[in-house]
Write an enzyme that holds these catalytic residues in place. Sequence first.
Site, PDB file in Angstrom:
ATOM      1  N   SER A   1       0.790  -1.235   0.000  1.00  0.00           N
ATOM      2  CA  SER A   1       0.000   0.000   0.000  1.00  0.00           C
ATOM      3  C   SER A   1       0.819   1.279   0.000  1.00  0.00           C
ATOM      4  O   SER A   1       0.238   2.368  -0.114  1.00  0.00           O
ATOM      5  CB  SER A   1      -0.947   0.012   1.200  1.00  0.00           C
ATOM      6  OG  SER A   1      -2.095  -0.769   0.919  1.00  0.00           O
TER       7      SER A   1
ATOM      8  N   LYS B   1       0.180   3.749  -2.730  1.00  0.00           N
ATOM      9  CA  LYS B   1      -0.811   4.831  -2.649  1.00  0.00           C
ATOM     10  C   LYS B   1      -0.153   6.203  -2.575  1.00  0.00           C
ATOM     11  O   LYS B   1      -0.778   7.220  -2.908  1.00  0.00           O
ATOM     12  CB  LYS B   1      -1.722   4.619  -1.438  1.00  0.00           C
ATOM     13  CG  LYS B   1      -2.658   3.421  -1.543  1.00  0.00           C
ATOM     14  CD  LYS B   1      -3.557   3.332  -0.332  1.00  0.00           C
ATOM     15  CE  LYS B   1      -4.550   2.169  -0.439  1.00  0.00           C
ATOM     16  NZ  LYS B   1      -3.905   0.849  -0.300  1.00  0.00           N
TER      17      LYS B   1
ATOM     18  N   SER C   1      -5.574   3.748   4.426  1.00  0.00           N
ATOM     19  CA  SER C   1      -5.136   2.835   3.377  1.00  0.00           C
ATOM     20  C   SER C   1      -6.340   2.276   2.618  1.00  0.00           C
ATOM     21  O   SER C   1      -6.493   1.074   2.433  1.00  0.00           O
ATOM     22  CB  SER C   1      -4.296   1.687   3.958  1.00  0.00           C
ATOM     23  OG  SER C   1      -3.515   1.092   2.930  1.00  0.00           O
TER      24      SER C   1
END
Length: 473
Positions: free
Chosen positions: A122, A125, A302
Amino acid sequence: MGARSRESGAAAPPRPRLRRTAAVLVALAIVGSSGTATGLTVRTLTGRDIPAPAPVAIIAPVPALGPLAAAAPTATATGVGGVLGPLAAARGLGDFTGSVTDPATGAVLWSQDAGTPLVPGSTAKLLTTSAALLTLDPTDRLATRVVSGPDPGTVILVGGGDPTLTALPTDKTGVYPDPARLTALADAVRKATTTPVRRVLVDTSRYTGPTLQPTWDPADVAGGFVTPIEPLMLDGGRKDPTQEDGARVDDPALTAGRALAGMLGADAGSVAEATAAPGASVLGMVTSAPISDLVEHAIRASDNVLAEVLAREVAIERNADPSFEGASAQTLLALSQAGFDTTGAQLVDGSGLSFDDKVPAQLLGAVLAQAAAPAQGARDTQFLRPILTGLPVAGGDGTLVDRFASGSPSAPGRGVVRAKTGTLTGVSSLAGIVTDADGRLLVFALMSNGVNPGLVRPRLDAFAAQLSRCGCR
């Protein structure tokens, strides 16, 4: 749980919501009341006169937290290497890369294979949201509309990319900040129509291509990690809009259409997909929170769905195909055109759920360093600042709420480290900012592949915590 691991670990406590700015702690010591007490007396219970207490000035509050000093001592490569070198040399980190940068000077103070691309999880991102902030107006909002249908009594719910739209009543809150309300949309439609609404159709033509990335584990939908990516959904496709990590629906647009049909007294069973006519009259419209707020939430929680939507909105703004392929390509192109070196980076989604994503630590560090760089002048706009304000606080909120525990080797980083996490099976990453013991802000990016996250994550936390303890000069 399939191939994925939830970012914050199993059985995490509810995540408290923190303000995007740090609270300043103050203490007021009021010893007595002030006034002109000279020569006055007070009577005691025994009837004796005693002098009144002398006036005492109120002590002014002193802030416990303040801005970083511009002249804080500069960390050195030797100092940082002396702290992180032994930690990086220890066994058990798998394929490990990392970097530490001084955002004020741009100097890379420590690096280990930072140009080698690894699966980021993640932390990808950070790239998606950076591209969104560099491409979209941070004050823009995503709009959901209802327009007239092909015949009387039919309306079309048109998805505009807002996954935060909620069917909850106004006195209830879900996981998203300041969400658009389906109830408000239904009210607008009732006011705008003169005949009863008998049928609701949904328009998902804003996005193209597959709704699930082929490399994702299908169990991620039932597991609560993601839902099919459509431009129309309620609460990110969550079945329970109040749960961050709960099961998702597999038909988010139709689910939203059925909810609106129920509010309008239409036949929920007849909801189907359609494409609104270009000139259809608008019966109602609601909008999301600003893009900058959506970015902050995507990073803090997230949120995979929100990241995927932002990537597609980048593609639309750049006149490209709003699909997984188009969105991923445009994310990297937006970063490259902004001056970032994307060599070695490969994205197939916007969330980092795929093992086919590959990102070098130096790119994560460069993006964060630019976001944390001091303004060069009074009119210098820091487009990437919402990335920093969205970073979870160690031991405080978001995906770091249950990390950096008291009594652990990483405890010194509690409240000092702010970072984006990345976790998949065999994948652990941590990238963020930390203030060292001399008050110098540092940016770090740490990535590990090939080792159980349960073993590696505490060690990455300890890396960041050690930076917070050292002067590194």
